[in-house]
Design a protein around this motif. Structure first.
Motif, short mmCIF file in Angstrom:
data_model
loop_
_atom_site.label_atom_id
_atom_site.label_comp_id
_atom_site.label_asym_id
_atom_site.label_seq_id
_atom_site.Cartn_x
_atom_site.Cartn_y
_atom_site.Cartn_z
N SER A 1 0.82 -1.22 0.00
CA SER A 1 0.00 0.00 0.00
C SER A 1 0.86 1.27 0.00
O SER A 1 0.41 2.32 -0.48
CB SER A 1 -0.93 0.01 1.22
N LEU A 2 2.07 1.19 0.53
CA LEU A 2 2.97 2.35 0.49
C LEU A 2 3.23 2.78 -0.94
O LEU A 2 3.18 3.97 -1.27
CB LEU A 2 4.29 2.01 1.19
N PHE A 3 3.49 1.82 -1.81
CA PHE A 3 3.77 2.12 -3.21
C PHE A 3 2.50 2.52 -3.96
O PHE A 3 2.54 3.37 -4.85
CB PHE A 3 4.43 0.90 -3.88
N LEU A 4 1.38 1.92 -3.58
CA LEU A 4 0.11 2.31 -4.21
C LEU A 4 -0.24 3.75 -3.87
O LEU A 4 -0.65 4.53 -4.74
CB LEU A 4 -1.01 1.37 -3.74
N ASN A 5 -0.07 4.13 -2.60
CA ASN A 5 -0.33 5.51 -2.19
C ASN A 5 0.63 6.49 -2.86
O ASN A 5 0.24 7.59 -3.25
CB ASN A 5 -0.23 5.64 -0.67
N PHE A 6 1.89 6.07 -2.98
CA PHE A 6 2.86 6.92 -3.67
C PHE A 6 2.46 7.13 -5.12
O PHE A 6 2.58 8.24 -5.67
CB PHE A 6 4.25 6.28 -3.60
N GLY A 7 1.96 6.08 -5.75
CA GLY A 7 1.50 6.20 -7.13
C GLY A 7 0.32 7.15 -7.25
O GLY A 7 0.24 7.95 -8.19
N VAL A 8 -0.61 7.10 -6.29
CA VAL A 8 -1.76 8.01 -6.29
C VAL A 8 -1.30 9.45 -6.15
O VAL A 8 -1.76 10.35 -6.86
CB VAL A 8 -2.74 7.64 -5.15
N VAL A 9 -0.38 9.71 -5.21
CA VAL A 9 0.12 11.06 -4.99
C VAL A 9 0.85 11.57 -6.22
O VAL A 9 0.66 12.72 -6.64
CB VAL A 9 1.05 11.09 -3.76
N LEU A 10 1.70 10.72 -6.82
CA LEU A 10 2.45 11.12 -8.01
C LEU A 10 1.51 11.44 -9.17
O LEU A 10 1.68 12.45 -9.87
CB LEU A 10 3.42 10.00 -8.40
N PHE A 11 0.50 10.62 -9.35
CA PHE A 11 -0.48 10.85 -10.42
C PHE A 11 -1.27 12.13 -10.16
O PHE A 11 -1.57 12.88 -11.08
CB PHE A 11 -1.41 9.65 -10.52
N THR A 12 -1.59 12.38 -8.89
CA THR A 12 -2.33 13.59 -8.52
C THR A 12 -1.52 14.84 -8.82
O THR A 12 -2.04 15.83 -9.37
CB THR A 12 -2.69 13.56 -7.03
N VAL A 13 -0.24 14.83 -8.47
CA VAL A 13 0.63 15.97 -8.75
C VAL A 13 0.73 16.22 -10.25
O VAL A 13 0.71 17.38 -10.71
CB VAL A 13 2.03 15.73 -8.15
N PHE A 14 0.81 15.15 -11.02
CA PHE A 14 0.90 15.28 -12.48
C PHE A 14 -0.36 15.93 -13.05
O PHE A 14 -0.29 16.81 -13.91
CB PHE A 14 1.12 13.90 -13.10
N ILE A 15 -1.52 15.52 -12.55
CA ILE A 15 -2.78 16.08 -13.06
C ILE A 15 -2.96 17.53 -12.63
O ILE A 15 -3.52 18.35 -13.36
CB ILE A 15 -3.97 15.22 -12.56
N MET A 16 -2.46 17.87 -11.43
CA MET A 16 -2.62 19.24 -10.92
C MET A 16 -1.89 20.28 -11.77
O MET A 16 -2.19 21.47 -11.67
CB MET A 16 -2.13 19.33 -9.48
N THR A 17 -0.94 19.86 -12.56
CA THR A 17 -0.23 20.81 -13.42
C THR A 17 -1.08 21.27 -14.60
O THR A 17 -0.69 22.21 -15.29
CB THR A 17 1.07 20.17 -13.95
N ILE B 1 -4.10 25.03 -4.74
CA ILE B 1 -2.96 24.11 -4.60
C ILE B 1 -2.54 24.02 -3.14
O ILE B 1 -2.29 22.93 -2.60
CB ILE B 1 -1.78 24.56 -5.47
N GLY B 2 -2.46 25.18 -2.46
CA GLY B 2 -2.08 25.20 -1.05
C GLY B 2 -3.07 24.44 -0.19
O GLY B 2 -2.68 23.68 0.71
N ALA B 3 -4.36 24.63 -0.45
CA ALA B 3 -5.39 23.90 0.29
C ALA B 3 -5.31 22.41 0.02
O ALA B 3 -5.47 21.59 0.92
CB ALA B 3 -6.78 24.44 -0.08
N ALA B 4 -5.03 22.05 -1.24
CA ALA B 4 -4.92 20.64 -1.60
C ALA B 4 -3.75 19.97 -0.89
O ALA B 4 -3.85 18.82 -0.44
CB ALA B 4 -4.76 20.51 -3.12
N VAL B 5 -2.63 20.69 -0.76
CA VAL B 5 -1.46 20.14 -0.08
C VAL B 5 -1.78 19.86 1.39
O VAL B 5 -1.40 18.81 1.94
CB VAL B 5 -0.27 21.12 -0.19
#
Length: 257
Positions: free
Chosen positions: A29-45, A129-133
């Motif tokens: 789940s650590l890697f799954l959560n990391f993948g979710v966060v990474l994908f979220t950051v990519f979409i936020m751009t 972005i600040g609120a999302a963080v």
């Protein structure tokens, strides 16, 4: 790279040795959560995306992984998930207002030298972005408290099936009071550990106490801690009430049949 790999293997072995299959799922789940966060950051751009909406979906995915994947689907995880969603929804409006009023979004003056060569006109809403963080920083603690309350409440109900809804709710509050202080302090020391170098730098630059408190970086982190603490405090009565209502309602339904 070898050190990282060895540490990962050591962590995996310990989690499997102590937690068994659940420990293995927790490691994955650590890697799954990391993948979710990474994908979220990519979409936020993407300037067309709404960071708040994206964060809601990301928090939902993270909560599902932490609750349903690790602990499987059952009454305690379902009620913990519902409680987490309700609490996050309340926090989103609160954190967005706080972020907008305190103007902690964006970068602090300590980061200006490194950012001079870059353009800050990215086309994204830095308030959102600040609120999302901040929301993303609180989801782990909120989910952890939710399952820490619903799990023992289910055990209490299993051993005392005739317990009333009010008594079960009170038991959940009692459990929450015991973990409230420790979880809040955990968030505080996580901040101190992560930003110890920054505090030392403030000291070397002879910052006054007022300058440190009014620094955007310091204020943003403290607001994150306070927001997470508020989320922990909110999730305790919310999860206690939802879980008590669900368990007693299910008992009444089974008795009626």
């Amino acid at each position: 790279m070898n050190v990282l790999f060895l540490l990962a293997v050591l962590l995996f072995l310990l989690m499997v040795l102590i937690g068994g299959k659940k420990g293995a799922r927790s490691f994955i789940s650590l890697f799954l959560n990391f993948g979710v966060v990474l994908f979220t950051v990519f979409i936020m751009t993407d300037p067309n995306g709404n960071p708040i909406i994206i964060t809601i979906f990301a928090c939902t995915a993270i909560s599902s992984i932490n609750l349903f994947y690790i602990n499987k689907v059952n009454s305690k995880t379902v009620t913990a998930f519902i409680s987490t969603v309700v609490t996050i929804t309340i926090l989103i409006f609160f954190i967005y207002i706080v972020t907008k009023k305190t103007m902690i979004q964006g970068f602090g003056e300590e980061e200006i030298d490194e950012l001079n060569v870059f353009s800050l006109y990215l086309g994204v809403d830095f308030v959102k972005i600040g609120a999302a963080v901040i929301i993303m920083s609180t989801i782990g603690a909120i989910t952890d408290v939710a399952i820490s309350i619903t799990s023992p409440m289910r055990e209490i109900f299993r051993h005392h099936p005739s317990i009333s809804r009010k008594e079960l709710f009170t038991s959940g509050l009692t459990i929450g009071k015991d973990i409230l202080g420790s979880n809040t302090n955990t968030l505080f020391f996580a901040f101190i550990g992560g930003y110890l170098a920054l505090l030392i730098w403030f000291k070397d630059l002879s910052y006054t106490f007022g300058q440190i408190v009014n620094s955007k970086i310091f204020s943003a982190e403290m607001i994150t801690i306070f927001s997470a603490g508020i989320g922990i405090a909110l999730i305790i009565p919310i999860s206690s009430w939802i879980n008590a209502y669900y368990l007693v309602k299910r008992r009444e339904k089974s008795e009626g049949n």
